[in-house]
Structure formats: structure tokens, C-alpha cells
Scaffold this motif. Structure first.
Motif, PDB file in Angstrom:
ATOM      1  N   ILE A  34       0.872  -1.253   0.050  1.00  0.00           N
ATOM      2  CA  ILE A  34      -0.347  -0.303  -0.427  1.00  0.00           C
ATOM      3  C   ILE A  34       1.153   0.955  -0.098  1.00  0.00           C
ATOM      4  N   SER A  35       0.726   2.226  -1.421  1.00  0.00           N
ATOM      5  CA  SER A  35       0.818   3.404  -0.803  1.00  0.00           C
ATOM      6  C   SER A  35      -0.199   4.179  -0.643  1.00  0.00           C
ATOM      7  N   PHE A  36       0.483   5.714   0.123  1.00  0.00           N
ATOM      8  CA  PHE A  36       0.148   6.963  -0.313  1.00  0.00           C
ATOM      9  C   PHE A  36       0.159   8.084  -1.171  1.00  0.00           C
ATOM     10  N   ARG A  37      -0.398   9.056  -0.989  1.00  0.00           N
ATOM     11  CA  ARG A  37      -0.853  10.379  -1.170  1.00  0.00           C
ATOM     12  C   ARG A  37      -0.865  11.367  -1.258  1.00  0.00           C
ATOM     13  N   PRO A  91       3.397  17.992  -2.288  1.00  0.00           N
ATOM     14  CA  PRO A  91       2.442  17.048  -2.975  1.00  0.00           C
ATOM     15  C   PRO A  91       2.832  15.821  -3.767  1.00  0.00           C
ATOM     16  N   ASN A  92       2.818  14.285  -3.509  1.00  0.00           N
ATOM     17  CA  ASN A  92       3.598  13.621  -4.044  1.00  0.00           C
ATOM     18  C   ASN A  92       2.663  12.531  -5.333  1.00  0.00           C
ATOM     19  N   ALA A  93       1.686  13.410  -5.920  1.00  0.00           N
ATOM     20  CA  ALA A  93       1.062  13.288  -6.215  1.00  0.00           C
ATOM     21  C   ALA A  93       1.775  13.698  -8.357  1.00  0.00           C
ATOM     22  N   ARG A  94       2.034  12.460  -9.057  1.00  0.00           N
ATOM     23  CA  ARG A  94       1.426  12.869 -10.533  1.00  0.00           C
ATOM     24  C   ARG A  94       0.384  13.238 -11.111  1.00  0.00           C
ATOM     25  N   GLY A 106      -6.496  19.142  -2.244  1.00  0.00           N
ATOM     26  CA  GLY A 106      -5.743  18.387  -3.705  1.00  0.00           C
ATOM     27  C   GLY A 106      -4.440  17.659  -2.804  1.00  0.00           C
ATOM     28  N   GLY A 107      -3.870  16.659  -3.230  1.00  0.00           N
ATOM     29  CA  GLY A 107      -3.170  15.800  -2.660  1.00  0.00           C
ATOM     30  C   GLY A 107      -3.681  13.851  -3.229  1.00  0.00           C
ATOM     31  N   SER A 108      -4.831  13.757  -3.876  1.00  0.00           N
ATOM     32  CA  SER A 108      -5.066  12.725  -4.771  1.00  0.00           C
ATOM     33  C   SER A 108      -4.477  12.702  -6.210  1.00  0.00           C
ATOM     34  N   GLU A 109      -4.216  11.535  -6.766  1.00  0.00           N
ATOM     35  CA  GLU A 109      -3.940  11.294  -7.963  1.00  0.00           C
ATOM     36  C   GLU A 109      -4.825  11.245  -9.314  1.00  0.00           C
ATOM     37  N   HIS A 110      -5.455  10.512  -8.864  1.00  0.00           N
ATOM     38  CA  HIS A 110      -7.077  10.568  -9.322  1.00  0.00           C
ATOM     39  C   HIS A 110      -8.205  11.874  -9.128  1.00  0.00           C
ATOM     40  N   ALA A 111      -9.158  12.097  -9.786  1.00  0.00           N
ATOM     41  CA  ALA A 111      -9.633  13.058  -9.750  1.00  0.00           C
ATOM     42  C   ALA A 111     -11.188  13.086 -10.158  1.00  0.00           C
TER      43      ALA A 111
END
Length: 329
Positions: free
Chosen positions: A162-165, A305-308, A172-177
Motif C-alpha cells: 500500500i502507498s499513499f498520496r 504534494p507527491n502526486a503525478r 488536493g493530494g490525490s492523484e485521481h480526480a
């Protein structure tokens, strides 16, 4: 007198010596010794098995590095201006994450329920690591590894890590929107369909389950994880925590979820990933979220942030899956 005293103190020693010789020569002693040795061997085999299970995520990581990107680039990537997402080398299509427009999805009904196996089992151990980019959770199991199957999956996918963003702001923060809205935290649970002999039975090698979080009330299940984040605030720090069922973190959903074909969101951005996105936000308290925001990178700065960034769909179809049980006649 001195000689008599010495002989007197030698009597217990001689008695114990004879008793020891009698015991060691008996068959009962040999049987007990064999049982003890057998138990020691079983304990060592059990420990080796648990360690080998814990090596699974590392083996998966090595397997995923089969790409045209050099290992040096993989190890040096980050989310800053020098080695950030704009510098990552990846194929132009089928990339993740994406924005999901609920008005432009393919609504699909399926009659074979998803099967969640062993997510309520307690692992042998749980390992947390701050790798300087995110928080990783890995687990070792003596019993069968938790897995998911059924639905339209062609095989059984076993849990890997498991990893977290996240970011420093709740907007903000999540990769998916979803409908262009991001969330303060996203949890991504990697599964693979590798069998024991290393072969694959599906064109989709990896299944990623994505959960989004929204700031609300304290989530007591998250505390099993969050209370230990203070120990891994610096990059490179690891800790073994008291084990808890993965079901504390991973809600078992069966219907009303999104799915699409995509990739990993970190270099080498390996394609061949099936994404399941559970769209109902899970509660996380402000204090709990703040514990993630205290984690630091290799330069000592706060991670996030650590999101692509969101990637283009490029003609892909996003499905909205609904389970419909078959009627009994």
C-alpha cells in the motif's frame, strides 16, 4: 578432617553425575530431544516463509523495472522541478492517473460478485517505510495472502503493498480526480496476479485498488497505522508495527466502483495495470491527516504534494460497475 569434608561435598556432585548419565542413556530422553529439535526446525521454517512472503513486494518492484527507463532515473525521481513528473520517460498512452467524468462513463452490470479473501486475517508482521517520496506498507502472512478475484477479473490478484498520496492542503493530494475534484489523501493498494511459478494468467499484470479520503471525523481504524507515523518521519526510516487486518484500511466494496486500464503512477510508469476506483470518500480526521504531512523527504523537507498530474484518456473507456445478482428461478 579436611579430607572428610571434601568427600562429603563430593557426594551430591557424584549423585547428579550418575543421574545425568542415566537420563541421557534412556530412550525417553532421546525421544524428547528429537521432539524439541523438530519444533526448532519448524519454527525456523515458519520464520523463513514469513520472510519470503515479505520479499514479495521487492520482487514485484524488480519485475516492474522492465522498461526503457534507466535504473538511475528510477532511483532519482521525485516531485520537484529537477526530477519531477515532467521529466519522467513514459509511453504516451494508457497512463495514470486520470480524471473521471461521471457523465462520460460506460455503465456496466456484472453478475459475478467480487471475492475478497483473507483481508480479515492478522498478518505475521506489518512493515512501514518512509522512502522519501511516500509511505509504504507491506505485510507478511503465514496463512494465504489476501487476494481479490471474481467480477470481470480473469484471475486471482494477491496483495503486495500500500502507498499513499497527499499534499499540504485539503483541496488536493490525490492523484485521481472525480469530476475534476481532488481529495486530500489517496490510498493505492497494489495487487499482482503472479502465480507461484512466476507466470501470469492475465494480460493485466497488476490490479490497483484506489481509495480516496475526505477530512471528517476521526477514523478509529486508521489509528492502527497513523499512531506509528511519528517513528518514520525521516526519509529511510522503517518500523515493524503490531499487526492488524488489512481490512482495517481496505474497505471491501462489491458494486458502484469505477475501473479503467492504465499504468503505475511512478517511474517506470509500467502499463498493464487495471485500476479499481472506489468513489465513496472514507473519513479521516484532521489530526490523522496531519501525521502524514509530517513525513519528510531525503532533503529534510516535508513530503507533498507527491502526486503525478492527471494524464489524458486518449480514447480509453472508464467503466462504472454495478453488481446485479442473478435471479433464482
Amino acid at each position: 578432617m579436611e579430607c572428610s569434608t571434601a568427600e562429603f561435598f563430593m557426594i551430591p556432585f557424584c549423585w547428579f553425575s550418575e543421574l545425568f548419565c542415566t537420563i541421557t542413556e534412556s530412550k525417553i530422553f532421546m525421544v524428547l530431544l528429537a521432539i524439541i529439535l523438530a519444533k526448532l526446525v519448524l519454527i525456523n521454517l515458519s520464520a523463513c516463509y514469513a520472510i519470503s512472503q515479505n520479499e514479495g513486494p521487492r520482487q514485484m518492484e524488480r519485475a516492474l523495472q522492465m522498461d526503457d527507463v534507466s535504473n538511475s532515473h528510477i532511483s532519482n525521481y521525485d516531485y520537484g522541478p529537477t526530477h519531477g513528473p515532467h521529466t519522467w520517460q513514459a509511453e504516451p498512452n494508457n497512463q495514470s492517473p486520470i480524471n473521471i467524468d461521471p457523465r462520460c462513463v460506460d455503465r456496466v452490470a456484472f453478475s459475478t460478485a467480487l471475492i475478497w479473501s483473507h483481508y480479515d486475517d492478522i498478518p505475521v508482521g506489518i512493515h512501514l517505510e518512509n522512502n522519501g517520496r511516500t509511505l509504504l506498507l507491506r505485510a507478511a502472512f503465514n496463512s494465504p495472502t489476501p487476494s481479490i478475484s471474481g467480477g470481470d477479473l480473469l484471475s486471482r490478484f494477491e496483495f503486495r503493498e500500500i502507498s499513499f498520496r497527499w499534499s499540504r492542503h485539503n483541496t488536493g493530494g490525490s492523484e485521481h480526480a472525480i469530476d475534476h475534484a481532488h481529495f486530500p489523501l489517496e490510498m493505492q493498494c497494489m495487487h499482482s496476479n503472479y502465480s507461484s511459478d512466476g507466470s501470469s494468467t492475465s494480460s493485466r499484470v497488476i490490479l490497483m485498488l484506489s481509495y480516496i479520503f475526505e477530512v471528517s471525523e476521526e477514523n478509529p481504524y486508521l489509528d492502527a497505522l497513523v499512531q506509528h507515523l511519528v517513528v518514520v518521519q525521516r526519509a529511510g526510516q522503517c518500523v515493524e508495527v503490531p499487526p492488524f487486518p488489512l481490512g482495517y484500511l481496505m474497505h471491501a466494496f462489491y458494486t458502484r466502483f469505477y475501473s479503467y486500464h492504465g499504468s503505475l503512477t511512478v517511474p517506470p510508469c509500467h502499463r498493464g495495470v487495471e485500476w479499481f476506483i472506489y468513489p465513496m470518500p472514507i473519513a479521516i480526521g484532521a489530526r490523522q491527516l496531519n501525521e502524514f504531512r509530517q513525513l519528510r523527504d531525503h532533503n529534510g523537507a516535508l513530503i507533498g504534494p507527491n502526486a503525478r498530474p492527471v494524464q489524458p484518456l486518449c480514447g480509453r473507456t472508464v467503466k462504472y460497475n454495478t453488481f446485479v445478482a442473478r435471479s433464482r428461478r
